[in-house]
Scaffold this motif. Structure first.
Motif, mmCIF file in Angstrom:
data_model
loop_
_atom_site.group_PDB
_atom_site.id
_atom_site.type_symbol
_atom_site.label_atom_id
_atom_site.label_comp_id
_atom_site.label_asym_id
_atom_site.label_seq_id
_atom_site.Cartn_x
_atom_site.Cartn_y
_atom_site.Cartn_z
ATOM 1 N N GLU A 122 -2.681 7.501 -1.884
ATOM 2 C CA GLU A 122 -1.752 8.386 -2.589
ATOM 3 C C GLU A 122 -0.315 7.895 -2.418
ATOM 4 O O GLU A 122 0.504 8.014 -3.327
ATOM 5 C CB GLU A 122 -1.887 9.812 -2.062
ATOM 6 C CG GLU A 122 -3.238 10.429 -2.321
ATOM 7 C CD GLU A 122 -3.425 11.754 -1.592
ATOM 8 O OE1 GLU A 122 -2.443 12.268 -1.028
ATOM 9 O OE2 GLU A 122 -4.560 12.255 -1.593
ATOM 10 N N LEU A 123 -0.010 7.337 -1.262
ATOM 11 C CA LEU A 123 1.337 6.844 -0.998
ATOM 12 C C LEU A 123 1.587 5.472 -1.597
ATOM 13 O O LEU A 123 2.718 5.153 -1.975
ATOM 14 C CB LEU A 123 1.581 6.786 0.517
ATOM 15 C CG LEU A 123 1.516 8.104 1.273
ATOM 16 C CD1 LEU A 123 1.586 7.850 2.765
ATOM 17 C CD2 LEU A 123 2.643 9.020 0.822
ATOM 18 N N LEU A 124 0.549 4.670 -1.690
ATOM 19 C CA LEU A 124 0.720 3.280 -2.107
ATOM 20 C C LEU A 124 0.703 3.065 -3.612
ATOM 21 O O LEU A 124 1.313 2.118 -4.098
ATOM 22 C CB LEU A 124 -0.374 2.410 -1.478
ATOM 23 C CG LEU A 124 -0.320 2.274 0.041
ATOM 24 C CD1 LEU A 124 -1.530 1.501 0.541
ATOM 25 C CD2 LEU A 124 0.965 1.589 0.468
ATOM 26 N N ALA A 125 0.007 3.903 -4.336
ATOM 27 C CA ALA A 125 -0.163 3.620 -5.761
ATOM 28 C C ALA A 125 -0.120 4.893 -6.585
ATOM 29 O O ALA A 125 -0.539 5.953 -6.139
ATOM 30 C CB ALA A 125 -1.486 2.907 -5.993
ATOM 31 N N GLU A 126 0.395 4.742 -7.793
ATOM 32 C CA GLU A 126 0.406 5.876 -8.715
ATOM 33 C C GLU A 126 -1.010 6.160 -9.203
ATOM 34 O O GLU A 126 -1.417 7.306 -9.310
ATOM 35 C CB GLU A 126 1.323 5.584 -9.901
ATOM 36 C CG GLU A 126 2.781 5.555 -9.540
ATOM 37 C CD GLU A 126 3.656 5.240 -10.727
ATOM 38 O OE1 GLU A 126 3.197 5.369 -11.877
ATOM 39 O OE2 GLU A 126 4.805 4.849 -10.503
ATOM 40 N N ASP A 127 -1.745 5.097 -9.516
ATOM 41 C CA ASP A 127 -3.129 5.247 -9.959
ATOM 42 C C ASP A 127 -4.034 5.089 -8.730
ATOM 43 O O ASP A 127 -4.492 4.003 -8.409
ATOM 44 C CB ASP A 127 -3.460 4.199 -11.019
ATOM 45 C CG ASP A 127 -4.842 4.395 -11.611
ATOM 46 O OD1 ASP A 127 -5.485 5.426 -11.317
ATOM 47 O OD2 ASP A 127 -5.276 3.510 -12.360
ATOM 48 N N GLU A 128 -4.258 6.201 -8.076
ATOM 49 C CA GLU A 128 -4.968 6.203 -6.796
ATOM 50 C C GLU A 128 -6.385 5.648 -6.896
ATOM 51 O O GLU A 128 -6.818 4.852 -6.058
ATOM 52 C CB GLU A 128 -5.009 7.635 -6.267
ATOM 53 C CG GLU A 128 -5.750 7.831 -5.003
ATOM 54 C CD GLU A 128 -5.812 9.303 -4.636
ATOM 55 O OE1 GLU A 128 -6.739 9.651 -3.890
ATOM 56 O OE2 GLU A 128 -4.967 10.075 -5.089
ATOM 57 N N SER A 129 -7.131 6.014 -7.935
ATOM 58 C CA SER A 129 -8.527 5.566 -8.038
ATOM 59 C C SER A 129 -8.618 4.067 -8.296
ATOM 60 O O SER A 129 -9.515 3.394 -7.789
ATOM 61 C CB SER A 129 -9.263 6.341 -9.125
ATOM 62 O OG SER A 129 -8.703 6.052 -10.392
ATOM 63 N N SER A 130 -7.689 3.528 -9.067
ATOM 64 C CA SER A 130 -7.692 2.091 -9.334
ATOM 65 C C SER A 130 -7.382 1.301 -8.062
ATOM 66 O O SER A 130 -8.038 0.298 -7.775
ATOM 67 C CB SER A 130 -6.667 1.768 -10.420
ATOM 68 O OG SER A 130 -6.575 0.390 -10.604
ATOM 69 N N ALA A 131 -6.412 1.764 -7.304
ATOM 70 C CA ALA A 131 -6.063 1.091 -6.050
ATOM 71 C C ALA A 131 -7.215 1.175 -5.062
ATOM 72 O O ALA A 131 -7.543 0.201 -4.382
ATOM 73 C CB ALA A 131 -4.804 1.716 -5.454
ATOM 74 N N ARG A 132 -7.846 2.318 -4.977
ATOM 75 C CA ARG A 132 -8.971 2.490 -4.062
ATOM 76 C C ARG A 132 -10.119 1.564 -4.449
ATOM 77 O O ARG A 132 -10.719 0.911 -3.595
ATOM 78 C CB ARG A 132 -9.450 3.934 -4.061
ATOM 79 C CG ARG A 132 -10.639 4.153 -3.136
ATOM 80 C CD ARG A 132 -11.084 5.581 -3.125
ATOM 81 N NE ARG A 132 -10.000 6.371 -2.574
ATOM 82 C CZ ARG A 132 -9.910 7.683 -2.683
ATOM 83 N NH1 ARG A 132 -10.824 8.353 -3.331
ATOM 84 N NH2 ARG A 132 -8.915 8.334 -2.158
ATOM 85 N N THR A 133 -10.423 1.496 -5.725
ATOM 86 C CA THR A 133 -11.501 0.634 -6.191
ATOM 87 C C THR A 133 -11.204 -0.828 -5.850
ATOM 88 O O THR A 133 -12.080 -1.549 -5.366
ATOM 89 C CB THR A 133 -11.698 0.784 -7.711
ATOM 90 O OG1 THR A 133 -12.016 2.148 -7.994
ATOM 91 C CG2 THR A 133 -12.795 -0.121 -8.220
ATOM 92 N N THR A 134 -9.971 -1.248 -6.085
ATOM 93 C CA THR A 134 -9.594 -2.627 -5.792
ATOM 94 C C THR A 134 -9.742 -2.937 -4.308
ATOM 95 O O THR A 134 -10.295 -3.974 -3.933
ATOM 96 C CB THR A 134 -8.144 -2.887 -6.239
ATOM 97 O OG1 THR A 134 -8.037 -2.615 -7.629
ATOM 98 C CG2 THR A 134 -7.717 -4.307 -5.951
ATOM 99 N N VAL A 135 -9.276 -2.036 -3.454
ATOM 100 C CA VAL A 135 -9.347 -2.269 -2.011
ATOM 101 C C VAL A 135 -10.796 -2.250 -1.530
ATOM 102 O O VAL A 135 -11.206 -3.102 -0.731
ATOM 103 C CB VAL A 135 -8.493 -1.228 -1.255
ATOM 104 C CG1 VAL A 135 -8.755 -1.294 0.236
ATOM 105 C CG2 VAL A 135 -7.017 -1.449 -1.550
ATOM 106 N N VAL A 136 -11.591 -1.310 -2.000
ATOM 107 C CA VAL A 136 -12.987 -1.217 -1.563
ATOM 108 C C VAL A 136 -13.778 -2.433 -2.018
ATOM 109 O O VAL A 136 -14.533 -3.022 -1.232
ATOM 110 C CB VAL A 136 -13.639 0.097 -2.069
ATOM 111 C CG1 VAL A 136 -15.140 0.072 -1.874
ATOM 112 C CG2 VAL A 136 -13.028 1.292 -1.351
ATOM 113 N N VAL A 137 -13.613 -2.852 -3.261
ATOM 114 C CA VAL A 137 -14.326 -4.030 -3.756
ATOM 115 C C VAL A 137 -13.862 -5.280 -3.007
ATOM 116 O O VAL A 137 -14.682 -6.120 -2.607
ATOM 117 C CB VAL A 137 -14.138 -4.191 -5.284
ATOM 118 C CG1 VAL A 137 -14.621 -5.542 -5.766
ATOM 119 C CG2 VAL A 137 -14.864 -3.069 -6.007
#
Length: 99
Positions: A57-72
Motif C-alpha cells: 500500500e505504501l510502495l505502489a498506487e496499484d497494490e495488486s500489480s505490485a504484489r503480483t510482480t513481487v510474488v512472481v
C-alpha cells in the motif's frame, strides 16, 4: 530456537566439510533439503504469509500489480536458486567420483 531446516542446512555444511567435498549421498540430501525449503517458501508466498501486505500500500498506487510482480519474482527466484543448488551439488559430486 532455530527452525529445523536451518539446523539441517548447518548439518549438511558440516558433513560437506568433514567429507572434504560432495558425495552422492550429500547431493541427494541437498536435493531433498533444497526442494523442501523451496516448497516451504512457495507455500508461504501462495498463502500470503511471507510478505507484508501493508508495504504494498505504501510502495505502489496499484497494490495488486505490485504484489503480483513481487510474488512472481520471489517465486521465480526461489525456484532458480534451489534448482541451481541442486544441479551444482550433483555436478560437484559427479566430478569428484571421476577423479
Amino acid at each position: 530456537m532455530l527452525p529445523p531446516a536451518v539446523l539441517a542446512a548447518a548439518a549438511l555444511a558440516v558433513a560437506l566439510h568433514r567429507s572434504r567435498g560432495w558425495t552422492r549421498p550429500l547431493a541427494a540430501t541437498n536435493t531433498l533439503l533444497s526442494a523442501f525449503l523451496a516448497g516451504t517458501v512457495l507455500a508461504l508466498l501462495a498463502d500470503d504469509s511471507l510478505l507484508n501486505t501493508e508495504a504494498f500500500e505504501l510502495l505502489a498506487e496499484d497494490e495488486s500489480s505490485a504484489r503480483t510482480t513481487v510474488v512472481v519474482g520471489a517465486a521465480l527466484g526461489t525456484v532458480v536458486i534451489s534448482g541451481w543448488s541442486i544441479l551444482d551439488g550433483w555436478r560437484k559430486a559427479r566430478s569428484r567420483t571421476r577423479r
